[in-house]
Design a protein around this motif. Structure first.
Motif, PDB file in Angstrom:
ATOM      1  N   MET A   1       0.776  -1.124   0.059  1.00 34.52           N
ATOM      2  CA  MET A   1       0.074   0.022   0.069  1.00 34.52           C
ATOM      3  C   MET A   1       0.851   1.108   0.157  1.00 34.52           C
ATOM      4  SD  MET A   1      -2.696  -0.691   2.797  1.00 34.52           S
ATOM      5  CE  MET A   1      -3.132  -2.586   3.079  1.00 34.52           C
ATOM      6  N   ARG A   2       0.409   2.077  -0.881  1.00 33.85           N
ATOM      7  CA  ARG A   2       1.201   3.706  -0.705  1.00 33.85           C
ATOM      8  C   ARG A   2       0.318   4.500  -0.050  1.00 33.85           C
ATOM      9  NH1 ARG A   2       1.566   5.113  -6.755  1.00 33.85           N
ATOM     10  NH2 ARG A   2      -0.554   4.265  -6.568  1.00 33.85           N
ATOM     11  N   PHE A   3       1.153   5.555   0.699  1.00 34.37           N
ATOM     12  CA  PHE A   3       0.535   6.446   1.428  1.00 34.37           C
ATOM     13  C   PHE A   3       1.285   7.634   1.297  1.00 34.37           C
ATOM     14  CE2 PHE A   3      -0.353   2.650   3.816  1.00 34.37           C
ATOM     15  CZ  PHE A   3      -1.959   2.814   4.394  1.00 34.37           C
ATOM     16  N   MET A   4       0.299   8.802   1.292  1.00 33.03           N
ATOM     17  CA  MET A   4       1.122  10.232   0.993  1.00 33.03           C
ATOM     18  C   MET A   4       0.971  10.731   2.433  1.00 33.03           C
ATOM     19  SD  MET A   4       2.272  12.670  -0.705  1.00 33.03           S
ATOM     20  CE  MET A   4       1.663  12.545  -2.592  1.00 33.03           C
ATOM     21  N   VAL A   5       2.085  11.329   2.885  1.00 31.83           N
ATOM     22  CA  VAL A   5       2.405  11.718   4.065  1.00 31.83           C
ATOM     23  C   VAL A   5       2.811  13.267   3.814  1.00 31.83           C
ATOM     24  CG1 VAL A   5       3.507  11.923   6.458  1.00 31.83           C
ATOM     25  CG2 VAL A   5       3.171   9.749   4.981  1.00 31.83           C
ATOM     26  N   MET A   6       1.659  14.191   4.292  1.00 30.66           N
ATOM     27  CA  MET A   6       1.617  15.458   3.954  1.00 30.66           C
ATOM     28  C   MET A   6       2.040  16.381   5.071  1.00 30.66           C
ATOM     29  SD  MET A   6      -1.860  15.471   1.671  1.00 30.66           S
ATOM     30  CE  MET A   6      -2.491  14.241   2.599  1.00 30.66           C
ATOM     31  N   VAL A   7       3.159  17.128   5.016  1.00 30.03           N
ATOM     32  CA  VAL A   7       3.380  18.038   6.087  1.00 30.03           C
ATOM     33  C   VAL A   7       2.614  19.283   6.174  1.00 30.03           C
ATOM     34  CG1 VAL A   7       5.316  19.383   7.325  1.00 30.03           C
ATOM     35  CG2 VAL A   7       5.850  17.009   6.139  1.00 30.03           C
ATOM     36  N   ARG A   8       1.843  19.550   7.071  1.00 32.09           N
ATOM     37  CA  ARG A   8       1.137  20.751   7.149  1.00 32.09           C
ATOM     38  C   ARG A   8       1.902  22.071   7.115  1.00 32.09           C
ATOM     39  NH1 ARG A   8      -3.970  19.959   5.306  1.00 32.09           N
ATOM     40  NH2 ARG A   8      -4.852  18.263   6.212  1.00 32.09           N
ATOM     41  N   ALA A   9       1.609  23.180   6.305  1.00 30.16           N
ATOM     42  CA  ALA A   9       2.169  24.258   6.381  1.00 30.16           C
ATOM     43  C   ALA A   9       2.028  25.069   7.519  1.00 30.16           C
ATOM     44  CB  ALA A   9       1.979  25.200   5.206  1.00 30.16           C
TER      45      ALA A   9
ATOM     46  N   GLU B   1       4.677  23.138  17.408  1.00 31.83           N
ATOM     47  CA  GLU B   1       3.736  22.022  17.307  1.00 31.83           C
ATOM     48  C   GLU B   1       3.528  21.977  15.782  1.00 31.83           C
ATOM     49  OE1 GLU B   1      -0.800  21.497  17.924  1.00 31.83           O
ATOM     50  OE2 GLU B   1       0.330  21.391  19.852  1.00 31.83           O
ATOM     51  N   SER B   2       3.592  20.701  15.016  1.00 32.74           N
ATOM     52  CA  SER B   2       3.484  20.577  13.823  1.00 32.74           C
ATOM     53  C   SER B   2       2.502  19.350  13.683  1.00 32.74           C
ATOM     54  CB  SER B   2       4.520  20.463  13.053  1.00 32.74           C
ATOM     55  OG  SER B   2       5.473  19.755  13.157  1.00 32.74           O
ATOM     56  N   GLU B   3       2.260  19.103  12.191  1.00 32.55           N
ATOM     57  CA  GLU B   3       1.165  17.931  11.926  1.00 32.55           C
ATOM     58  C   GLU B   3       1.574  17.420  10.635  1.00 32.55           C
ATOM     59  OE1 GLU B   3      -3.235  18.047  11.174  1.00 32.55           O
ATOM     60  OE2 GLU B   3      -3.024  18.591  13.356  1.00 32.55           O
ATOM     61  N   VAL B   4       1.329  16.038  10.470  1.00 30.00           N
ATOM     62  CA  VAL B   4       1.252  15.540   9.239  1.00 30.00           C
ATOM     63  C   VAL B   4       0.254  14.637   9.137  1.00 30.00           C
ATOM     64  CG1 VAL B   4       3.841  15.080   8.973  1.00 30.00           C
ATOM     65  CG2 VAL B   4       2.709  13.215   9.906  1.00 30.00           C
ATOM     66  N   GLU B   5      -0.367  14.674   7.711  1.00 35.53           N
ATOM     67  CA  GLU B   5      -1.481  13.675   7.564  1.00 35.53           C
ATOM     68  C   GLU B   5      -1.031  12.757   6.536  1.00 35.53           C
ATOM     69  OE1 GLU B   5      -5.720  14.598   4.953  1.00 35.53           O
ATOM     70  OE2 GLU B   5      -4.664  16.307   5.941  1.00 35.53           O
ATOM     71  N   ILE B   6      -1.586  11.530   6.968  1.00 35.48           N
ATOM     72  CA  ILE B   6      -1.228  10.384   6.255  1.00 35.48           C
ATOM     73  C   ILE B   6      -2.506   9.901   5.649  1.00 35.48           C
ATOM     74  CG2 ILE B   6      -0.598   7.971   6.460  1.00 35.48           C
ATOM     75  CD1 ILE B   6       0.491   8.785   9.164  1.00 35.48           C
ATOM     76  N   ARG B   7      -2.449   9.705   4.198  1.00 36.94           N
ATOM     77  CA  ARG B   7      -3.665   9.320   3.341  1.00 36.94           C
ATOM     78  C   ARG B   7      -3.013   8.285   2.376  1.00 36.94           C
ATOM     79  NH1 ARG B   7      -6.868  14.062   2.075  1.00 36.94           N
ATOM     80  NH2 ARG B   7      -8.048  12.581   0.670  1.00 36.94           N
ATOM     81  N   ARG B   8      -3.905   7.374   2.236  1.00 32.31           N
ATOM     82  CA  ARG B   8      -3.718   6.161   1.455  1.00 32.31           C
ATOM     83  C   ARG B   8      -3.981   6.399   0.074  1.00 32.31           C
ATOM     84  NH1 ARG B   8      -6.211  -0.023   1.124  1.00 32.31           N
ATOM     85  NH2 ARG B   8      -4.958  -0.553  -0.465  1.00 32.31           N
ATOM     86  N   VAL B   9      -2.929   5.870  -0.810  1.00 33.91           N
ATOM     87  CA  VAL B   9      -2.993   6.524  -2.166  1.00 33.91           C
ATOM     88  C   VAL B   9      -3.749   5.407  -2.875  1.00 33.91           C
ATOM     89  CG1 VAL B   9      -1.819   6.483  -4.570  1.00 33.91           C
ATOM     90  CG2 VAL B   9      -0.777   7.652  -2.246  1.00 33.91           C
TER      91      VAL B   9
END
Length: 142
Positions: free
Chosen positions: A1-9, A105-113
């Protein structure tokens, strides 16, 4: 499975503030661990939204909206594209990542491709062949 992990600005990334040498080193080491584990497919930081644009689609009409964009919390400062066995594994990898923004504080979002099989019969054999051909062409360029 591929996941896109996005670093929030955040305000710092949108202001174009560059990471410290220490953070770049930590990120390099983390990315190296991802590569050694065979997990990392791509990873990049993104320039501030003031250097970008959006294209809004409304039927046949296209509207170009130049950056910067007001809602910082909705913007992405960078990403990882990883391939792992599950969401749980993706989460475990990201828990090991350095904080993308030192001292705050920061956040990443993990979403399946989506994968080809996720689209069902609407993804015709012709469309699948085209997708495979395009992926092969892209791979041959790197």
């Amino acid at each position: 499975m591929r996941f896109m992990v996005m670093v929030r600005a955040n305000k710092a990334s949108e202001a174009g503030e560059m990471p410290s040498e220490a953070l770049l080193t930590a990120m390099g080491q983390y990315n190296e661990a991802l590569v050694r584990a065979g997990v990392l497919l791509a990873a990049e930081g993104l320039r501030p939204s003031r250097e970008g644009a959006r294209v809004r689609f409304s039927g046949d009409r296209r509207e170009v909206i130049d950056g910067p964009f007001a809602e910082t919390r909705e913007l992405i400062a960078g990403f990882w594209l990883i391939q792992v066995r599950s969401l749980d594994e993706a989460i475990e990898w990201m828990k090991r990542a350095p904080n993308p923004f030192e001292g705050i504080e920061s956040e990443v979002e993990i979403r399946r491709v989506f994968e080809a099989e996720d689209f069902g019969s609407e993804f015709t054999p012709e469309a699948r062949a085209q997708e495979e051909r395009l992926r092969a062409e892209i791979a041959s360029r790197t």
